[in-house]
Design a protein around this motif. Structure first.
Motif, mmCIF file in Angstrom:
data_model
loop_
_atom_site.group_PDB
_atom_site.id
_atom_site.type_symbol
_atom_site.label_atom_id
_atom_site.label_comp_id
_atom_site.label_asym_id
_atom_site.label_seq_id
_atom_site.Cartn_x
_atom_site.Cartn_y
_atom_site.Cartn_z
ATOM 1 N N THR B 10 0.810 -1.214 0.000
ATOM 2 C CA THR B 10 0.000 0.000 0.000
ATOM 3 C C THR B 10 0.846 1.268 0.000
ATOM 4 O OG1 THR B 10 -0.160 -0.125 2.393
ATOM 5 C CG2 THR B 10 -2.007 -1.000 1.148
ATOM 6 N N GLU B 11 2.037 1.227 0.585
ATOM 7 C CA GLU B 11 2.774 2.476 0.801
ATOM 8 C C GLU B 11 3.941 2.708 -0.150
ATOM 9 O OE1 GLU B 11 1.762 4.802 2.651
ATOM 10 O OE2 GLU B 11 0.207 3.740 3.755
ATOM 11 N N PRO B 50 5.749 1.385 13.602
ATOM 12 C CA PRO B 50 5.515 2.747 14.095
ATOM 13 C C PRO B 50 4.126 3.252 13.718
ATOM 14 C CG PRO B 50 7.091 2.738 12.271
ATOM 15 C CD PRO B 50 6.834 1.322 12.609
ATOM 16 N N ALA B 51 3.625 4.204 14.503
ATOM 17 C CA ALA B 51 2.259 4.696 14.301
ATOM 18 C C ALA B 51 2.094 5.263 12.894
ATOM 19 C CB ALA B 51 1.932 5.758 15.352
ATOM 20 N N ASN B 52 3.066 6.040 12.452
ATOM 21 C CA ASN B 52 2.989 6.571 11.093
ATOM 22 C C ASN B 52 4.089 5.906 10.247
ATOM 23 O OD1 ASN B 52 2.860 7.974 8.712
ATOM 24 N ND2 ASN B 52 2.548 9.965 9.696
ATOM 25 N N ALA B 53 3.733 4.742 9.728
ATOM 26 C CA ALA B 53 4.734 3.928 9.024
ATOM 27 C C ALA B 53 5.271 4.667 7.796
ATOM 28 C CB ALA B 53 4.121 2.594 8.608
ATOM 29 N N ARG B 54 4.379 5.394 7.118
ATOM 30 C CA ARG B 54 4.813 6.058 5.890
ATOM 31 C C ARG B 54 5.869 7.119 6.185
ATOM 32 N NH1 ARG B 54 0.207 9.055 3.375
ATOM 33 N NH2 ARG B 54 -0.665 6.968 3.302
ATOM 34 N N ALA B 55 5.605 7.942 7.210
ATOM 35 C CA ALA B 55 6.566 8.993 7.558
ATOM 36 C C ALA B 55 7.895 8.373 8.005
ATOM 37 C CB ALA B 55 5.994 9.882 8.659
ATOM 38 N N TRP B 56 7.794 7.253 8.729
ATOM 39 C CA TRP B 56 9.006 6.548 9.176
ATOM 40 C C TRP B 56 9.827 6.120 7.969
ATOM 41 C CZ3 TRP B 56 11.831 2.155 8.711
ATOM 42 C CH2 TRP B 56 12.694 1.791 9.766
ATOM 43 N N LEU B 57 9.142 5.532 6.975
ATOM 44 C CA LEU B 57 9.837 5.013 5.794
ATOM 45 C C LEU B 57 10.458 6.150 4.984
ATOM 46 C CD1 LEU B 57 7.145 2.363 4.849
ATOM 47 C CD2 LEU B 57 9.536 1.830 5.362
ATOM 48 N N VAL B 58 9.708 7.252 4.837
ATOM 49 C CA VAL B 58 10.220 8.390 4.072
ATOM 50 C C VAL B 58 11.467 8.929 4.764
ATOM 51 C CG1 VAL B 58 9.756 10.782 3.390
ATOM 52 C CG2 VAL B 58 8.002 9.035 3.060
ATOM 53 N N ALA B 199 -4.809 -12.133 -8.029
ATOM 54 C CA ALA B 199 -6.022 -11.477 -7.572
ATOM 55 C C ALA B 199 -6.652 -10.660 -8.683
ATOM 56 C CB ALA B 199 -5.712 -10.582 -6.381
ATOM 57 N N LEU B 200 -7.989 -10.722 -8.761
ATOM 58 C CA LEU B 200 -8.706 -9.947 -9.766
ATOM 59 C C LEU B 200 -8.698 -8.475 -9.386
ATOM 60 C CD1 LEU B 200 -10.597 -10.027 -12.256
ATOM 61 C CD2 LEU B 200 -12.490 -10.233 -10.660
ATOM 62 N N ILE B 201 -8.828 -8.204 -8.086
ATOM 63 C CA ILE B 201 -8.959 -6.822 -7.645
ATOM 64 C C ILE B 201 -7.791 -6.451 -6.732
ATOM 65 C CG2 ILE B 201 -10.391 -5.204 -6.331
ATOM 66 C CD1 ILE B 201 -12.786 -6.959 -7.151
ATOM 67 N N ARG B 202 -7.140 -5.368 -7.045
ATOM 68 C CA ARG B 202 -6.100 -4.863 -6.137
ATOM 69 C C ARG B 202 -6.648 -3.584 -5.537
ATOM 70 N NH1 ARG B 202 -0.761 -4.468 -9.371
ATOM 71 N NH2 ARG B 202 0.055 -3.924 -7.334
ATOM 72 N N ARG B 203 -7.299 -3.776 -4.423
ATOM 73 C CA ARG B 203 -8.077 -2.736 -3.786
ATOM 74 C C ARG B 203 -7.265 -1.450 -3.562
ATOM 75 N NH1 ARG B 203 -13.332 -2.019 -1.079
ATOM 76 N NH2 ARG B 203 -13.084 0.182 -0.658
ATOM 77 N N GLU B 204 -5.984 -1.618 -3.182
ATOM 78 C CA GLU B 204 -5.195 -0.439 -2.824
ATOM 79 C C GLU B 204 -5.016 0.496 -4.016
ATOM 80 O OE1 GLU B 204 -3.998 -3.544 -2.888
ATOM 81 O OE2 GLU B 204 -2.182 -3.576 -4.104
ATOM 82 N N LEU B 205 -4.979 -0.071 -5.236
ATOM 83 C CA LEU B 205 -4.826 0.794 -6.407
ATOM 84 C C LEU B 205 -6.119 1.554 -6.689
ATOM 85 C CD1 LEU B 205 -2.758 -1.381 -8.917
ATOM 86 C CD2 LEU B 205 -1.963 0.481 -7.477
ATOM 87 N N CYS B 206 -7.257 0.903 -6.488
ATOM 88 C CA CYS B 206 -8.544 1.576 -6.684
ATOM 89 C C CYS B 206 -8.686 2.730 -5.689
ATOM 90 C CB CYS B 206 -9.700 0.601 -6.483
ATOM 91 S SG CYS B 206 -9.751 -0.688 -7.726
ATOM 92 N N ASP B 207 -8.369 2.446 -4.424
ATOM 93 C CA ASP B 207 -8.482 3.481 -3.391
ATOM 94 C C ASP B 207 -7.574 4.662 -3.713
ATOM 95 O OD1 ASP B 207 -10.256 1.915 -2.058
ATOM 96 O OD2 ASP B 207 -8.825 1.177 -0.566
ATOM 97 N N GLU B 208 -6.379 4.346 -4.173
ATOM 98 C CA GLU B 208 -5.412 5.403 -4.473
ATOM 99 C C GLU B 208 -5.899 6.264 -5.639
ATOM 100 O OE1 GLU B 208 -3.170 6.454 -2.789
ATOM 101 O OE2 GLU B 208 -1.515 7.281 -3.952
#
Lengths: 120, 405
Positions: B10-11, B50-58, B199-208
């Motif tokens: 997702t990230e 971590p609580a904010n995984a994205r910020a941690w990774l960035v 998988a037929l559906i990759r939900r994270e891409l639709c949400d994005e």
């Protein structure tokens, strides 16, 4: 996926270099291997002795034939290889572009062929 | 750790987009993403996520990159952005608001008119959707070696021509908006009907894609952008019913309509109608109205096919592509019977859509309904030969098996 980076170079490509400059290329090459290792991309790497050290082997009708190498009589020689693990071809190309020898020769990047699973 | 894999899925795209902005360099950013996730896989099992995984990774990626540039571990042209970056030891942490827009920046950069359309799409699918070069190649029936070079050249061009990494000022939007909307549509599509894999559906891409379409409308509202957002919402409203418990395809007519998301339908329909009232009406808006018409029917038999065919008549004017002509033919088959649809589909399946799996599948379905089983079988086989996606294959194989001699 695995990719092999074949390092091709002209014979005598280092001839104009001072011993210090030559040592620096070796140092950078080894450092890059270590970097690949730290990053989890490294599988195996080695440099090769010159093409004139090669012996070619063939088996025909059960008989072994040997001749002096190198296999291809061309100006470009295979000087070494790095087997890497990368998520895709573009990552493999990026990693190949970091190989110090890319500044002196040509890196041929090829995906490793997967034999079809005989049980599948 | 399964959670880390999920976070990677997702990230990765958003972390990469932020790092490209912070580092001003695609390649360095990709390296940094790799290292950040590597660090996460080593640390998180011990410390927890971590609580904010994205910020941690960035932040981890950024420090790794700076460290690497300082060490000069590899040959690299040092850009002014890079030297600034390494000069200021403790420069500010990435702003959360900036991160929210980074993927959009990345898409605008990938859609720069200096890059060819093929390169734009290949770049976006790889950099934003996280597809591998090999997956992109297989989606386009191209060779990985060719796609890989297209991507390398596009990145080189972005660098050589110093194409800025930004959402451009509104004056430059008209030249890029179409590509950007098309890209969002493709991202959604890749998630909604994955061209590849299990998988037929990759939900994270639709949400994005929906998140970005909303963001785009906030930044710069346009009727086409509104139409696209409406279309994505209306498709998404059916997401839960499109696949069965084992991931198999469930067709529109067989979906459990009580499970459709009413809130998304209401929002999408309102947006579509609002966009339709602002001519000239674009293709996304018309497609959204078609989706809204399906959504309005209490069951499949109550579908207003007359209205849907009229909308397709409009759509072929807005977008004269053969794929639209195919969909129109299917609608006509529903309104006037399979024979009428078949007369329109056959020339498409034998002509411009010969390599398009859905033209053969649609033709097969009409032949099946007419009881022309031999021809239907042939058409299903043609469709199967062009299909790589697992759930689609299973669906076609089942239909083929169900046909009695």
């Amino acid at each position: 996926m695995r990719y092999i980076c074949l390092v091709h170079m002209q014979a005598g490509v280092f001839d104009g270099l001072t011993p210090e400059a030559r040592a620096e290329v070796d140092r950078r090459s080894l450092a890059y291997d270590r970097q690949l290792q730290t990053d989890g991309h490294y599988v195996h790497a080695d440099a090769l002795e010159g093409g004139d050290s090669a012996v070619l082997v063939q088996v025909r009708e059960g008989r072994v034939f040997t001749t002096d190498g190198p296999y291809m009589e061309s100006k470009e020689q295979l000087g070494g290889f790095i087997l890497i693990e990368a998520r895709d071809m573009n990552e493999a190309l990026r990693l190949a572009a970091g190989i110090p020898m890319a500044e002196f020769g040509t890196i041929e990047v090829r995906p490793i062929y997967k034999f079809p699973d005989p049980d599948a | 750790m399964r959670e880390i894999e999920a976070i990677y899925r997702t990230e990765r795209g958003r972390v990469l987009a932020s790092l490209i902005r912070l580092l001003g360099d695609f390649e360095l950013a990709e390296e940094a993403v790799h290292e950040a996730f590597l660090a996460a896989s080593q640390q998180w099992p011990k410390t927890g996520i971590p609580a904010n995984a994205r910020a941690w990774l960035v932040s981890a990626g950024r420090f790794k990159a700076i460290d690497r540039v300082r060490k000069g571990a590899r040959f690299r042209r040092i850009t002014p952005e890079l030297s600034r970056l390494t000069d200021s030891e403790d420069n500010v942490q990435p702003e959360t608001e900036d991160i929210a827009d980074d993927t959009l920046r990345l898409i605008f950069t990938c859609c720069h008119p200096a890059l060819g359309a093929d390169a734009q799409i290949a770049m976006t699918l790889r950099e934003v959707c996280g597809l591998t070069t090999e997956e992109v190649a297989s989606a386009f029936l191209a060779k990985p070696a060719a796609v890989a070079q297209r991507i390398v050249r596009a990145k080189q061009k972005i660098r050589d021509e110093a194409i800025p990494y930004e959402v451009p000022p509104p004056s430059q939007w008209p030249a890029r908006l179409d590509s950007v909307l098309h890209t969002l549509y493709l991202i959604f599509n890749e998630g909604y009907a994955a061209s590849h894999g299990e998988a037929l559906i990759r939900r994270e891409l639709c949400d994005e894609a929906i998140r970005l379409a909303r963001l785009l409308q906030q930044l710069h509202p346009t009727p086409d952008g509104e139409g696209l957002l409406a279309l994505l919402l209306l498709h998404q409203s059916r997401a839960a019913t499109r696949a069965g418990p084992h991931g198999e395809i469930v067709l529109l007519e067989a979906q459990d309509r009580r499970q459709w998301d009413r809130a998304l339908i209401a929002e999408g329909t309102a947006l579509a109608e609002h966009a339709f009232a602002q001519p000239p009406v674009g293709a996304y808006t018309i497609e959204a109205l078609i989706a809204a018409t399906h959504a309005a029917a209490a069951d499949a038999s109550a579908t207003d096919w007359r209205r849907i065919v009229s909308l397709y008549d409009l759509l072929v004017i807005a977008d004269a592509s053969p794929v639209i002509a195919l969909n129109r033919a299917v609608a006509i088959a529903m309104r006037d019977g399979p024979e009428a649809g078949l007369a329109l589909i056959t020339p498409l399946a034998e002509g411009s859509l010969k390599a398009y799996r859905f033209s053969h599948a649609a033709r097969a379905d009409l032949l099946r309904r007419l009881g022309r089983n031999d021809e239907a079988r042939d058409a299903y086989r043609s469709a199967l030969a062009l299909t790589q996606q697992k759930a689609e294959r299973a669906f076609l194989e089942k239909r083929l098996g169900d046909l009695k001699d």
